[in-house]
Scaffold this motif. Sequence first.
Motif, PDB file in Angstrom:
ATOM      1  N   LYS A  16     -12.908 -45.678 -65.510  1.00 14.10           N
ATOM      2  CA  LYS A  16     -13.840 -45.182 -66.538  1.00 14.10           C
ATOM      3  C   LYS A  16     -14.178 -43.705 -66.361  1.00 14.10           C
ATOM      4  CE  LYS A  16     -16.026 -49.511 -67.972  1.00 14.10           C
ATOM      5  NZ  LYS A  16     -15.477 -49.420 -69.341  1.00 14.10           N
ATOM      6  N   TYR A  17     -13.152 -42.899 -66.111  1.00 14.76           N
ATOM      7  CA  TYR A  17     -13.313 -41.456 -66.137  1.00 14.76           C
ATOM      8  C   TYR A  17     -12.246 -40.862 -67.058  1.00 14.76           C
ATOM      9  CZ  TYR A  17      -9.586 -41.488 -62.544  1.00 14.76           C
ATOM     10  OH  TYR A  17      -8.415 -41.698 -61.847  1.00 14.76           O
ATOM     11  N   GLY A  18     -12.424 -39.637 -67.446  1.00 15.79           N
ATOM     12  CA  GLY A  18     -11.478 -38.987 -68.335  1.00 15.79           C
ATOM     13  C   GLY A  18     -10.662 -37.933 -67.623  1.00 15.79           C
ATOM     14  N   VAL A  19      -9.509 -37.634 -68.183  1.00 15.29           N
ATOM     15  CA  VAL A  19      -8.631 -36.593 -67.648  1.00 15.29           C
ATOM     16  C   VAL A  19      -8.386 -35.560 -68.740  1.00 15.29           C
ATOM     17  CG1 VAL A  19      -6.317 -36.078 -66.752  1.00 15.29           C
ATOM     18  CG2 VAL A  19      -7.516 -38.167 -66.021  1.00 15.29           C
ATOM     19  N   GLY A  20      -8.505 -34.303 -68.378  1.00 16.75           N
ATOM     20  CA  GLY A  20      -8.272 -33.237 -69.344  1.00 16.75           C
ATOM     21  C   GLY A  20      -6.801 -32.938 -69.527  1.00 16.75           C
ATOM     22  N   PHE A  21      -6.407 -32.759 -70.791  1.00 15.81           N
ATOM     23  CA  PHE A  21      -5.096 -32.191 -71.099  1.00 15.81           C
ATOM     24  C   PHE A  21      -5.347 -30.796 -71.645  1.00 15.81           C
ATOM     25  CE2 PHE A  21      -2.134 -31.045 -74.544  1.00 15.81           C
ATOM     26  CZ  PHE A  21      -1.020 -30.787 -73.758  1.00 15.81           C
ATOM     27  N   PHE A  22      -4.789 -29.804 -70.968  1.00 16.98           N
ATOM     28  CA  PHE A  22      -5.000 -28.404 -71.341  1.00 16.98           C
ATOM     29  C   PHE A  22      -3.669 -27.762 -71.716  1.00 16.98           C
ATOM     30  CE2 PHE A  22      -8.100 -29.671 -68.140  1.00 16.98           C
ATOM     31  CZ  PHE A  22      -9.307 -29.256 -68.677  1.00 16.98           C
ATOM     32  N   ASN A  23      -3.615 -27.171 -72.896  1.00 20.60           N
ATOM     33  CA  ASN A  23      -2.417 -26.420 -73.268  1.00 20.60           C
ATOM     34  C   ASN A  23      -2.347 -25.124 -72.473  1.00 20.60           C
ATOM     35  OD1 ASN A  23      -1.088 -27.922 -75.514  1.00 20.60           O
ATOM     36  ND2 ASN A  23      -3.100 -27.687 -76.444  1.00 20.60           N
ATOM     37  N   ALA A  24      -1.136 -24.764 -72.074  1.00 16.74           N
ATOM     38  CA  ALA A  24      -0.945 -23.543 -71.274  1.00 16.74           C
ATOM     39  C   ALA A  24       0.212 -22.750 -71.866  1.00 16.74           C
ATOM     40  CB  ALA A  24      -0.647 -23.910 -69.815  1.00 16.74           C
ATOM     41  N   ALA A 213     -20.184 -32.119 -77.910  1.00 15.26           N
ATOM     42  CA  ALA A 213     -21.335 -32.109 -77.014  1.00 15.26           C
ATOM     43  C   ALA A 213     -21.008 -32.884 -75.741  1.00 15.26           C
ATOM     44  CB  ALA A 213     -22.544 -32.731 -77.711  1.00 15.26           C
ATOM     45  N   ASP A 214     -21.634 -32.495 -74.633  1.00  8.21           N
ATOM     46  CA  ASP A 214     -21.373 -33.153 -73.352  1.00  8.21           C
ATOM     47  C   ASP A 214     -21.605 -34.654 -73.429  1.00  8.21           C
ATOM     48  OD1 ASP A 214     -20.835 -30.643 -72.447  1.00  8.21           O
ATOM     49  OD2 ASP A 214     -22.521 -30.514 -71.046  1.00  8.21           O
ATOM     50  N   ASN A 215     -22.679 -35.073 -74.066  1.00  6.84           N
ATOM     51  CA  ASN A 215     -22.978 -36.499 -74.158  1.00  6.84           C
ATOM     52  C   ASN A 215     -21.940 -37.255 -74.981  1.00  6.84           C
ATOM     53  OD1 ASN A 215     -25.248 -36.467 -72.528  1.00  6.84           O
ATOM     54  ND2 ASN A 215     -26.662 -36.119 -74.239  1.00  6.84           N
ATOM     55  N   ASP A 216     -21.348 -36.579 -75.969  1.00  5.96           N
ATOM     56  CA  ASP A 216     -20.270 -37.196 -76.736  1.00  5.96           C
ATOM     57  C   ASP A 216     -19.083 -37.506 -75.828  1.00  5.96           C
ATOM     58  OD1 ASP A 216     -21.719 -37.060 -79.058  1.00  5.96           O
ATOM     59  OD2 ASP A 216     -20.675 -35.314 -79.863  1.00  5.96           O
ATOM     60  N   PHE A 217     -18.731 -36.550 -74.989  1.00  7.66           N
ATOM     61  CA  PHE A 217     -17.636 -36.774 -74.041  1.00  7.66           C
ATOM     62  C   PHE A 217     -17.941 -37.957 -73.125  1.00  7.66           C
ATOM     63  CE2 PHE A 217     -16.554 -32.109 -74.559  1.00  7.66           C
ATOM     64  CZ  PHE A 217     -15.311 -32.339 -75.134  1.00  7.66           C
ATOM     65  N   ARG A 218     -19.129 -37.950 -72.549  1.00  7.18           N
ATOM     66  CA  ARG A 218     -19.486 -38.988 -71.585  1.00  7.18           C
ATOM     67  C   ARG A 218     -19.435 -40.378 -72.220  1.00  7.18           C
ATOM     68  NH1 ARG A 218     -23.804 -35.140 -70.388  1.00  7.18           N
ATOM     69  NH2 ARG A 218     -23.252 -33.936 -68.520  1.00  7.18           N
ATOM     70  N   GLN A 219     -19.981 -40.486 -73.423  1.00  4.36           N
ATOM     71  CA  GLN A 219     -20.002 -41.786 -74.084  1.00  4.36           C
ATOM     72  C   GLN A 219     -18.594 -42.221 -74.486  1.00  4.36           C
ATOM     73  OE1 GLN A 219     -22.925 -42.084 -77.186  1.00  4.36           O
ATOM     74  NE2 GLN A 219     -22.405 -44.196 -77.710  1.00  4.36           N
ATOM     75  N   ALA A 220     -17.805 -41.295 -74.993  1.00  2.00           N
ATOM     76  CA  ALA A 220     -16.435 -41.629 -75.398  1.00  2.00           C
ATOM     77  C   ALA A 220     -15.616 -42.116 -74.209  1.00  2.00           C
ATOM     78  CB  ALA A 220     -15.770 -40.423 -76.047  1.00  2.00           C
ATOM     79  N   VAL A 221     -15.767 -41.458 -73.065  1.00  2.00           N
ATOM     80  CA  VAL A 221     -15.038 -41.847 -71.856  1.00  2.00           C
ATOM     81  C   VAL A 221     -15.464 -43.236 -71.400  1.00  2.00           C
ATOM     82  CG1 VAL A 221     -14.777 -41.347 -69.391  1.00  2.00           C
ATOM     83  CG2 VAL A 221     -14.509 -39.520 -71.073  1.00  2.00           C
ATOM     84  N   LYS A 271     -14.935 -28.854 -67.579  1.00  3.63           N
ATOM     85  CA  LYS A 271     -14.421 -30.048 -68.255  1.00  3.63           C
ATOM     86  C   LYS A 271     -14.043 -31.134 -67.252  1.00  3.63           C
ATOM     87  CE  LYS A 271     -14.786 -28.047 -72.256  1.00  3.63           C
ATOM     88  NZ  LYS A 271     -15.973 -28.329 -73.090  1.00  3.63           N
ATOM     89  N   ILE A 272     -13.416 -30.766 -66.160  1.00  3.21           N
ATOM     90  CA  ILE A 272     -13.032 -31.753 -65.145  1.00  3.21           C
ATOM     91  C   ILE A 272     -14.268 -32.484 -64.638  1.00  3.21           C
ATOM     92  CG2 ILE A 272     -12.226 -31.975 -62.758  1.00  3.21           C
ATOM     93  CD1 ILE A 272     -10.062 -29.911 -63.424  1.00  3.21           C
ATOM     94  N   ARG A 273     -15.307 -31.739 -64.350  1.00  2.00           N
ATOM     95  CA  ARG A 273     -16.550 -32.359 -63.854  1.00  2.00           C
ATOM     96  C   ARG A 273     -17.202 -33.220 -64.942  1.00  2.00           C
ATOM     97  NH1 ARG A 273     -17.411 -26.959 -61.068  1.00  2.00           N
ATOM     98  NH2 ARG A 273     -16.993 -27.403 -58.851  1.00  2.00           N
ATOM     99  N   LEU A 274     -17.187 -32.730 -66.175  1.00  2.00           N
ATOM    100  CA  LEU A 274     -17.790 -33.449 -67.269  1.00  2.00           C
ATOM    101  C   LEU A 274     -17.073 -34.768 -67.534  1.00  2.00           C
ATOM    102  CD1 LEU A 274     -19.763 -33.578 -69.674  1.00  2.00           C
ATOM    103  CD2 LEU A 274     -18.124 -32.201 -70.986  1.00  2.00           C
ATOM    104  N   PHE A 275     -15.745 -34.761 -67.468  1.00  2.56           N
ATOM    105  CA  PHE A 275     -14.967 -35.980 -67.731  1.00  2.56           C
ATOM    106  C   PHE A 275     -15.022 -36.954 -66.558  1.00  2.56           C
ATOM    107  CE2 PHE A 275     -11.974 -33.014 -70.314  1.00  2.56           C
ATOM    108  CZ  PHE A 275     -12.933 -32.905 -71.303  1.00  2.56           C
ATOM    109  N   GLY A 276     -15.459 -36.473 -65.387  1.00  6.14           N
ATOM    110  CA  GLY A 276     -15.600 -37.365 -64.244  1.00  6.14           C
ATOM    111  C   GLY A 276     -14.374 -37.507 -63.376  1.00  6.14           C
TER     112      GLY A 276
END
Length: 282
Positions: A16-24, A213-221, A271-276
Motif C-alpha cells: 500500500k505505497y506508491g512508486v513514482g514514474f518520472f519522465n527524463a 493535492a498531497d491528500n489526494d495522492f495519499r488516499q489514491a495510494v 514525491k517519493i516521501r509522499l507516495f510512501g
Amino acid sequence: MLVNMNDILLPAKEGKYGVGFFNAVNVEMARAIIETAEELQAPVMVGTAEVLLPATELNLVADYLIPMAKKASVPVCVHYDHGLTFERCMEALKLGFTSVMYDCSTVSYEENVERVAEMVKICHAMGVTVEAELGHVGDNAGAGKLENPEDYYTDPDTALDYITRTGADSLAVAVGNAHGDYAFPPKLDFDRIDVISKKVNIPLVLHGGSGLADNDFRQAVQLGVSKVNIFTDIDKAGKAGVEAGIAAGERTMMGLIAYEIDAMKKVVAEKIRLFGSEGKAC
C-alpha cells in the motif's frame, strides 16, 4: 538494478505505497531521479513518452537511461509511456526498455482489447511488462482537452473484462485526473478507484500527477494506485533551477547543471516521501 514494472509495483500494491514514474528527457533529469531514489533507498520508474520524443529521440534516451538503471543500487524500471503505435513500442523493446505502456484508449473498446492483448503476448515472452489504459485521460489544455471528462471515466465492470482479456500488468485509469497543469483543483473519484482496484486486483496507475493535492495522492495510494506519473513538476523545477543559477551569477551551461539537478532532486524526493516508497528498496 534494471527490473520490470511487476518487480516494483506488485510489492507496492501489497504494501500500500506508491512508486513514482518520472519522465527524463535529458541526462540531468535522469541523474536527479535515480540519484534521489538511491539516496532515499526507493524503487523508481523512469523513462519517456511518445509525445516527448521531439525533445529527445527514443534511442538517445535508451543510451543514457538503461546503463544508469543497470548501475543503480535500487530497483529501476525503464518504462516507455503512452506508446501510441505498435512500431514505437517494438522499438522500445529492441532498445532494452523493460516496460511499455501501449495506449489504445482512443480507439474502440474491442480494438483496444485486441491490440493490447497482442502487445502483452509479445512483451511477456521477452520478460517485459505492459501498462494499458481504459477510459481516457485527457489534457488540462490544448487539443487533448476533453469537454466532458466524466464521459471517459474508467468503468469498473468493463475494467474487469478488459484485464481478463488482455492480461495487462497495470491499468491507467481515468478518474478525474488529467495531463499537465491544473487550472482548478481536480476532484478525483475515489469511490471509483476503490471499486476498480478490488475488481481487477492489479496495480492501478494515476496519470497527470503533477499538481494534485498531497491528500489526494495519499488516499489514491491507499485505495490501490501503485504508480503515479510525474513530469510537469520536475520539468518546471529544472527550469526554475536554471533561472536560480543565472540569478546567482552563473553564465555557462556547466555552471547551471548543479542548480538544475538540485532543484529537480527536491521534487523527486518530495514525491517519493509522499507516495510512501522511501526505504522500500531495502
